[in-house]
Design a protein around this motif. Structure first.
Motif, PDB file in Angstrom:
ATOM      1  N   PRO A 247       0.829  -1.217   0.000  1.00 39.96           N
ATOM      2  CA  PRO A 247       0.000   0.000   0.000  1.00 39.96           C
ATOM      3  C   PRO A 247       0.855   1.255   0.000  1.00 39.96           C
ATOM      4  O   PRO A 247       2.021   1.243   0.416  1.00 39.96           O
ATOM      5  CB  PRO A 247      -0.800  -0.126   1.308  1.00 39.96           C
ATOM      6  N   GLY A 248       0.259   2.354  -0.457  1.00 38.45           N
ATOM      7  CA  GLY A 248       0.924   3.658  -0.435  1.00 38.45           C
ATOM      8  C   GLY A 248       0.117   4.643   0.378  1.00 38.45           C
ATOM      9  O   GLY A 248      -0.915   4.309   0.973  1.00 38.45           O
ATOM     10  N   THR A 249       0.578   5.881   0.386  1.00 37.08           N
ATOM     11  CA  THR A 249      -0.105   6.943   1.128  1.00 37.08           C
ATOM     12  C   THR A 249      -0.229   8.173   0.246  1.00 37.08           C
ATOM     13  O   THR A 249       0.665   8.475  -0.556  1.00 37.08           O
ATOM     14  CB  THR A 249       0.660   7.317   2.402  1.00 37.08           C
ATOM     15  N   VAL A 250      -1.355   8.877   0.395  1.00 39.77           N
ATOM     16  CA  VAL A 250      -1.557  10.132  -0.328  1.00 39.77           C
ATOM     17  C   VAL A 250      -0.647  11.192   0.277  1.00 39.77           C
ATOM     18  O   VAL A 250      -0.609  11.373   1.492  1.00 39.77           O
ATOM     19  CB  VAL A 250      -3.029  10.572  -0.252  1.00 39.77           C
ATOM     20  N   GLN A 251       0.087  11.896  -0.572  1.00 32.24           N
ATOM     21  CA  GLN A 251       1.021  12.916  -0.116  1.00 32.24           C
ATOM     22  C   GLN A 251       0.404  14.310  -0.134  1.00 32.24           C
ATOM     23  O   GLN A 251       0.439  15.031   0.848  1.00 32.24           O
ATOM     24  CB  GLN A 251       2.282  12.909  -0.999  1.00 32.24           C
TER      25      GLN A 251
END
Length: 388
Positions: A247-251
């Motif tokens: 998973p990633g994260t919104v920057q």
């Protein structure tokens, strides 16, 4: 005797042919299973198309002009910051260093002589053995000589820097592409094209495009308290339909809207240790952009559609009557429809027994999945049939 037989036969026929409505009774209302509507927090997922973008990109450029003598890397390999990549012919720059060193030595010698002359003139000028102007001129020459030393020292530093620039290093760590120049070609400090390009892809960015109108509506609901903020976790689907495991994260999101597309760019950051994601890939990003705290989830079979596509449900209303009601079900969440309008807490939504159900029909509501009771045949009817 005959009259008595006729009378007995009439009584028997009357007993066998009684009123069937009294024997069978009225048909009972159909049993329907219902669930109770309960508002809860439901995420508002969004799927946006995007492109992968390298975390860092650096163009390898020469800072001096000269002929490329060596390429010191393998195309497509991983290089580290500071690693030598190209060797430019250093001959002219080494000669410039030698000349600067000689000029500095000459300036130092001249300065020594000028300072000594000024020191000798000072006592003589105090005794008025020489004109004071002569001492003033000698002192000025000494200061000029010291400045010349500084100038030549700076020229030597410049020559050494240019000599160091003949070895072109990697400005960042990352994966280097193909070489855009060959050995023997002339590299110029003012050329427009780079020698090579290095990209760092772990981590990697995904730039997503969202309609400015959708983003404005979401922000308005967040400001009014209709929605709550969700987590920033993002999942990816690759262009072949498979899921990316990490998973990633919104920057952040851009503060300007594209004049050509009317969209806003959102950027997410993903780990990419195995290099699965390459710059320029098309992906779909799925994440919960907000949370609706007052939504109601209904199983999909409970929501029916009219000819115009509008949604409706049947409720177990007062006096055990079926009630048809319009609802707003614009999106699904898993195997459920998300109902945002038309229902209130405690409404009994019919889930089972919907076939042929009409508004106002009598029903026997029970909680969903309750076993249906099937009664045995009435004895009176059977006895009457036997008697008949």
């Amino acid at each position: 005797m005959a009259a008595a037989f006729v009378l007995a036969s009439a009584v028997l026929l009357s007993a066998c042919s009684g009123d069937p409505s009294k024997d069978r009774g009225q048909r009972p209302p159909p049993q329907v299973g219902y669930i109770v509507a309960t508002p809860g927090a439901v995420p508002v997922p969004v799927t946006l198309g995007g492109r992968t973008v390298a975390f860092e990109t650096s163009e390898v450029r020469p800072q001096v002009t000269g002929v490329i003598r060596q390429r010191l890397f393998t195309e497509g390999s991983y290089v580290r910051a500071g690693q030598p990549l190209y060797q430019i012919d250093p001959s002219l720059f080494r000669a410039a260093v030698n000349q600067a060193q000689a000029n500095l030595a000459s300036a130092q010698a001249s300065a020594d002589a000028a300072v000594a002359k000024a020191n000798r003139y000072r006592p003589l000028a105090e005794m008025e053995a020489i004109a004071k102007q002569d001492y003033t001129d000698a002192a000025a020459q000494a200061r000029v000589a010291r400045a010349s030393i500084a100038q030549n020292a700076a020229a030597l530093d410049t020559a050494k820097i240019n000599l160091r620039f003949t070895t072109v290093p990697a400005p960042i760590s990352g994966r280097i592409g193909r070489s855009l120049i060959t050995v023997g070609a002339l590299a110029s400090a003012s050329q427009t094209s780079p020698l090579a390009i290095i990209q760092r892809t772990d981590p990697i960015y995904v730039d997503m495009q969202q309609s400015a109108a959708d983003l404005t509506a979401l922000r308005r609901k967040l400001a009014q308290g209709g929605f709550a903020s969700a987590s920033t976790e993002v999942r990816l689907k690759l262009d072949d339909g498979s899921d990316y495991n990490l998973p990633g994260t919104v920057q952040f999101s851009e503060v300007t809207v594209s004049e050509t597309t009317g969209t806003v760019t959102l950027r997410a950051r993903f780990p990419n240790p195995d290099g699965v994601l390459l710059p320029g890939m098309f992906v779909n990003a799925v994440f919960d952009q907000a949370v609706d705290p007052n939504a109601i989830l209904l199983p999909q079979p409970a929501v029916l559609r009219d000819f115009d596509g509008s949604a409706y449900v049947f409720l177990a209303g007062k006096s055990n009557k079926a009630e048809r009601r319009k609802v707003v079900a614009e999106r699904a969440y898993g195997t459920n429809w998300v109902i945002t309008q038309g229902l209130a807490r405690g409404d009994k939504v019919i889930l089972q027994g919907l076939n042929g159900l009409k508004h106002g029909a009598a029903i026997r509501p029970v909680p969903a999945s309750t076993p249906q009771k099937v009664g045995a045949p009435r004895g009176g009817a059977g006895a009457a049939g036997k008697a008949g």
